[in-house]
Design an enzyme around this catalytic site. Sequence first.
Site, short mmCIF file in Angstrom:
data_model
loop_
_atom_site.label_atom_id
_atom_site.label_comp_id
_atom_site.label_asym_id
_atom_site.label_seq_id
_atom_site.Cartn_x
_atom_site.Cartn_y
_atom_site.Cartn_z
N LYS A 91 46.61 56.23 0.64
CA LYS A 91 47.17 57.42 -0.01
C LYS A 91 48.57 57.05 -0.48
O LYS A 91 49.51 56.99 0.30
CB LYS A 91 47.22 58.59 0.98
CG LYS A 91 47.05 59.98 0.31
CD LYS A 91 48.13 60.33 -0.69
CE LYS A 91 49.38 60.85 0.01
NZ LYS A 91 50.41 61.33 -0.98
N GLU A 124 56.27 53.71 10.83
CA GLU A 124 57.56 53.14 10.44
C GLU A 124 58.38 54.28 9.85
O GLU A 124 58.13 54.72 8.72
CB GLU A 124 57.37 52.01 9.43
CG GLU A 124 56.55 50.84 9.96
CD GLU A 124 56.33 49.76 8.92
OE1 GLU A 124 57.10 49.71 7.95
OE2 GLU A 124 55.38 48.97 9.07
N CYS A 178 64.94 52.80 4.64
CA CYS A 178 65.05 53.22 6.03
C CYS A 178 66.12 52.43 6.77
O CYS A 178 66.73 52.93 7.71
CB CYS A 178 63.70 53.08 6.72
SG CYS A 178 62.98 51.43 6.64
N GLU A 230 69.49 61.49 8.27
CA GLU A 230 69.15 60.49 7.25
C GLU A 230 69.19 61.14 5.87
O GLU A 230 68.37 62.00 5.56
CB GLU A 230 67.78 59.89 7.52
CG GLU A 230 67.43 58.77 6.56
CD GLU A 230 66.07 58.15 6.84
OE1 GLU A 230 65.95 56.92 6.74
OE2 GLU A 230 65.13 58.90 7.17
#
Length: 491
Positions: free
Chosen positions: A178, A253, A288, A394
């Site tokens: 996906k 992750e 990230c 973040e």
Amino acid sequence: MPGHRQPEEFLQFIGGKLCPAQNGRWIDSVDPASGRVWARIPEGEAADIDAAVESAQFALDGWRSRSAAERAAALRSWAAVVREYQAELWRIDATDNGRPRREAEPAVAGAVQQIEYHAGLAETICGDTVNISAGTTTYSLREPYGVVGLIIPWNAPLVMFLAKVSAALAAGNTVVVKPPERASASILAAAQLFAKTDLPAGVVNIVTGEGRTAGEALVRHPGVRKISFTGSTATGRRITEVSAANIKSLNLELGGKSPNIVFADADLESAADGVTSGIFTASAGQACIAGSRILVQESVFDEFIGKVQTRATAMVLGNPLDAATDMGPVAFDGQFDKVKGYLESARSEGARLVFGGRSGRDLFPPGSDYAEGYFIEPTLFVTEDSSLGVCREEIFGPVAVAIPFGSEEQAIQIANDSDYGLAAGVWTQNLPLAHRMIRRLEVGTVWVNTYRRLHWALPFGGQKASGVGTSNGPTTLNEWLENKSVWIEQG
């Protein structure tokens, strides 16, 4: 530029065939540098996921029964084809999510090598023989899960697709992918190349669509044994909740708020280069591992921040396809608005703006190709209060916060005071100090006198809210294999 012509249509890939969504609907893909629609992708839903899983299940027995050498050869044929078309693929990737050429081009070249690395690992899969007792033969096997679901992030879609799919296939699984709804085009373009490889139909299936429909249907599907997801921690939590109904294996992750720690004895010029590239040229901060917290020892704080400012304000923003561009736009309108919201909240919290803060039309003259693009200039705030949102959340954009520290102990306290634990950088010429920091930092990767370097031969993963499981390295296929123990009584 893309966007001046009729939008290009990309198709899903199920059972070795290109196809639209069963509902006939499409999602517009916007070039973030110009703000114009340049492509369309299918808006797949649960029905498309069902078809993809069925295709993967049909192909599974044939694929996992192949010898390791045969699987490795098929993967190497795929690597050869991707290498042949890599220039076209990275250009599509950069157009779709704004990643600049200087990052996108070498990243795709590296991903081709990663496919080859995983092909080599396919021939190393083995179990163990254990001597339990006389008259009994006992050993273990490593077997593929079966059909696995891969959910790919929008910040590096093509590279993550090539890496994750090749690892899963090397272990003998078949996959349903996906892609990110905001940057699917490069993955769908890559799917068109499978016909040129030795990979059989059905081992790779790709369904595009929204996360809340196609993504959730993939996670819920009882025929999918494992989910690998790269993306936000919030979405990782949702996947964990949804997958619990079928007790799926997960590899997550997730996010980060990584500290880049500069001690007074560091080579400040090298450190300034590393800190700048670690947040601003890191896909415009959309990584990230971006070093979004800059911790600097008090005695060199002002001097060092000045060096970072000099580098950041000289960066070239513009067309991601241009080799002279240092930093492209953020990937889509929703992320653009989110980052701008953080710019406002950082000011309201009391953080001091050192440089940057402008976005969109403020950066380019009226009528420019990029005036409507999703550009945000490199931005740095300073604060001594590490409890502020700009220090803890973040942002996923070209926005950093600098925090002064006095002692080694204070640096550790600030660095570890985070829900995340993905990565950290340490800049010092004191080797014993570096080793102490490595031991005490609660992260999955530590760089010393460098930053943001990854390689498929070294494990990568996070601690705390930054993820579960690892990728890369010589044991990476273990994430895609289950253990089976065997007892044979000899009578």
